[in-house]
Write a protein that holds these residues in place. Structure first.
Motif, PDB file in Angstrom:
ATOM      1  N   ASP A 126      -3.572  -2.443  -5.699  1.00  0.00           N
ATOM      2  CA  ASP A 126      -3.536  -2.800  -4.504  1.00  0.00           C
ATOM      3  C   ASP A 126      -3.855  -4.000  -3.823  1.00  0.00           C
TER       4      ASP A 126
ATOM      5  N   SER B  46       0.753  -1.236   0.240  1.00  0.00           N
ATOM      6  CA  SER B  46       0.010  -0.069   0.128  1.00  0.00           C
ATOM      7  C   SER B  46       0.928   1.180  -0.042  1.00  0.00           C
TER       8      SER B  46
ATOM      9  N   THR C 279      -4.985  -3.881   4.613  1.00  0.00           N
ATOM     10  CA  THR C 279      -5.452  -4.309   3.602  1.00  0.00           C
ATOM     11  C   THR C 279      -6.268  -4.926   2.930  1.00  0.00           C
TER      12      THR C 279
HETATM   13 MG   LIG Z   1      -1.638  -2.596   2.174  1.00  0.00          MG
END
Ligand SMILES: [Mg+2]
Ligand SMILES: Nc1nc2c(ncn2[C@@H]2O[C@H](COP(=O)(O)OP(=O)(O)OP(=O)(O)O)[C@@H](O)[C@H]2O)c(=O)[nH]1
Length: 401
Positions: free
Chosen positions: A77, A14, A34
Motif C-alpha cells: 500500500d 489503505s 500513509t
Molecule cells: Mg493510505
C-alpha cells in the motif's frame, strides 16, 4: 510477485489494502495518511480441484476453504501521488521509489469525484475521475523517463563504441525496479526504432519507448472505488464510454464485512454477493443498519464489493497468470510425504512443462525427462504449454517430485 496499490491521496488505498489483508493501519479522510508503505499478504481465490477429484487435500503453500484455494500474494500500500510527484513534489521521489518495486499496479480511483487533485475531500461529482486515471500513468512514465535520461548519453555512446546491446545497458540502468529484460525487448520491438543507433532517437521516440516499457513492466488495473457515493455510477459509465476498463468497488464495505466476519458476526466470504448475520443479539442497531445498507446498496446492486474481483483480475487477466498443481503420486495426487494436493503454483500463461520443473526445483528442470498430465495420464514433452488447473507430475533424471 509484488502488487502495488497506488493512486492519488485519500482515494481509499489503505482501506482497500486493509480489506484484503486485515492488517490494521491508519485510515483517515485527509491526504498523506500513509507515508511509509504498508506491506502484507492477501489471497487470490481460485476454485480448488479437490472437488473435481473428490479428495480431501492437505495444502501447504496455500489454504483450501470449502473447495476454494486461497493463494497468498504480496501487496504494498503506497503513499499517494500528486501531479508533479515525478520531479519531487510532495515527497514524490521517495514515494515513486516504493511503487517501482512492484510487478503490477492496482490504481485506486475515487470514482465519485469526491477528492480534489491533491486528495482533499470535496463534494461528490466535483472532480473528473478521467483526469485522475490519466495523471498516474503520466507520473510513473515521467519518473521512469527521468531515470533513463540520467544515463542516456552514456548508454548511446556505449552502444556505438563498445557494442553492448541497448537492452543490456537499459537493464543495468533500471536494476531494482522489477523490470525484466523481456519487458525491455518487447517495448523495443513494439516501437520498431533502430536499437543499434539510439543516438539518433528523438525525444519523442524516447518518451514513446518509456510509455511502452511502463505498460509492459508495470501493467495497471483500475479500481473505481467509492461506488457507494453519488455520481459514482455516472462516472463509471463515462469512463467505460471513453474506453477505460474499470472495476467498480467499495473498499469501505469490504473492510467492514471482513472485520465483522473475523469476529464471527456474519458469514461473509470475500467476493460473495451475500452474507448472513450470525449473532444479531450482539449487534447494535447502528451496526445492523450499516450491514443492511451494504447488502442493499453494494452487494445487491453491484454483485459484490468488487475488491476481491480487482485482486483476482490483476493476476488472472492483467498478468495472465494460471494455477498449476504439481504432484508426485499420480493416483493419490500427493507429494513424496503423502500430502494430497499440497501446493499450487502461480505462473504466467505460456510457461512450458520444463520451465515449470525449474520453478519447482533447479534439479528437477535440469534432469527433466517428461511430464505427465494427471487427468489424462498422457505424457507431455518439455515444450508443452501448461493450462490453468493442470495437475502435473514431472519425471526427472536428477530428482523426482
Ligand atoms: Mg493510505
Ligand atoms: N464512501 C467511501 N469512502 C471510502 C471508501 N474507501 C475508503 N474510503 C474513505 O476514504 C478516506 C481515505 O481512505 P484511506 O484508505 O486512508 O485512503 P488512502 O488512499 O490510503 O489515503 P492516503 O494514505 O492519504 O494516500 C477514509 O475516510 C476512508 O474511510 C469507499 O469505498 N467508500
Amino acid at each position: 510477485m509484488l502488487v502495488g496499490v497506488v493512486g492519488k491521496p485519500n482515494t481509499g488505498k489503505s482501506t482497500f489494502f486493509s480489506g484484503l489483508t486485515l492488517i490494521p493501519i491508519p485510515i483517515e479522510n485527509r491526504p498523506f495518511t500513509t507515508i511509509k508503505p504498508n506491506r502484507g499478504i492477501a489471497y487470490l481465490r481460485s476454485p480448488c480441484i479437490c472437488r473435481e477429484f473428490k479428495v480431501i487435500d492437505q495444502p501447504q503453500n496455500s489454504v483450501c476453504i470449502n473447495g476454494v484455494r486461497l493463494i497468498p500474494i504480496e501487496l504494498i500500500d503506497c503513499a499517494g501521488l500528486i501531479p508533479g510527484s515525478w520531479h519531487g513534489k510532495g515527497l514524490g521521489n521517495y514515494f515513486l521509489d516504493a511503487i517501482m518495486k512492484a510487478d503490477a499496479l492496482i490504481h485506486i480511483v475515487d470514482v465519485a469525484g469526491a477528492t480534489d487533485e491533491e486528495g482533499n475531500s470535496c463534494n461528490p461529482g466535483t472532480r473528473n475521475p478521467i483526469i485522475d486515471v490519466d495523471f498516474l500513468d503520466y507520473e510513473i512514465t515521467m519518473w521512469l523517463l527521468k531515470i533513463i535520461k540520467k544515463d542516456w548519453k552514456r548508454i548511446c555512446q556505449k552502444v556505438t563504441t563498445k557494442r553492448i546491446t541497448l537492452e543490456d545497458l537499459l537493464l543495468n540502468r533500471l536494476t531494482g525496479l522489477s523490470i525484466k529484460k523481456s519487458h525491455i525487448v518487447t517495448a523495443l520491438k513494439q516501437m520498431d526504432f533502430d536499437v543499434d543507433t539510439p543516438v539518433k532517437w528523438t525525444e519523442e521516440n524516447l518518451v514513446s519507448f518509456t510509455k511502452e516499457l511502463r505498460k509492459n513492466s508495470k501493467p495497471m488495473i483500475i479500481a473505481a472505488n467509492k461506488i457507494d457515493l453519488p455520481y459514482a455510477e455516472e462516472n463509471i459509465k463515462l469512463l467505460r464510454e471513453k474506453g477505460y476498463e474499470v472495476i467498480p468497488c467499495c473498499s469501505e464495505a469490504e473492510l467492514a464485512l471482513r472485520r465483522a466476519a473475523e469476529k464471527g458476526l456474519i458469514d461473509y466470504i470475500p467476493g460473495a454477493s451475500n452474507f448472513n448475520i450470525l449473532k444479531p443479539e450482539i449487534l447494535t442497531s447502528v451496526q445492523k443498519n450499516a450491514l443492511i445498507t451494504i447488502k442493499r446498496k453494494i452487494l445487491e446492486r453491484w454483485g459484490s464489493t468488487g475488491v476481491q474481483e480487482v485482486l483476482n483480475k490483476t493476476f488472472f487477466n492483467l498478468l495472465q497468470m494460471i494455477v498449476v498443481y504439481p504432484v508426485e503420486n499420480v493416483e493419490r495426487l500427493s507429494n513424496h510425504d503423502g500430502q494430497v494436493l499440497p501446493d499450487v503454483y502461480l505462473t504466467p500463461y505460456g510457461t512450458t512443462a520444463k520451465e515449470f520443473a525449474y520453478m519447482i526445483h533447479t534439479e528437477l528442470g535440469e534432469g527433466f525427462i517428461h511430464a505427465v498430465n494427471v487427468r489424462t495420464k498422457r505424457r507431455l514433452g518439455e515444450n508443452y504449454i501448461l493450462e490453468s488447473g493442470d495437475v502435473i507430475k514431472i519425471l526427472s533424471a536428477k530428482r523426482r517430485t
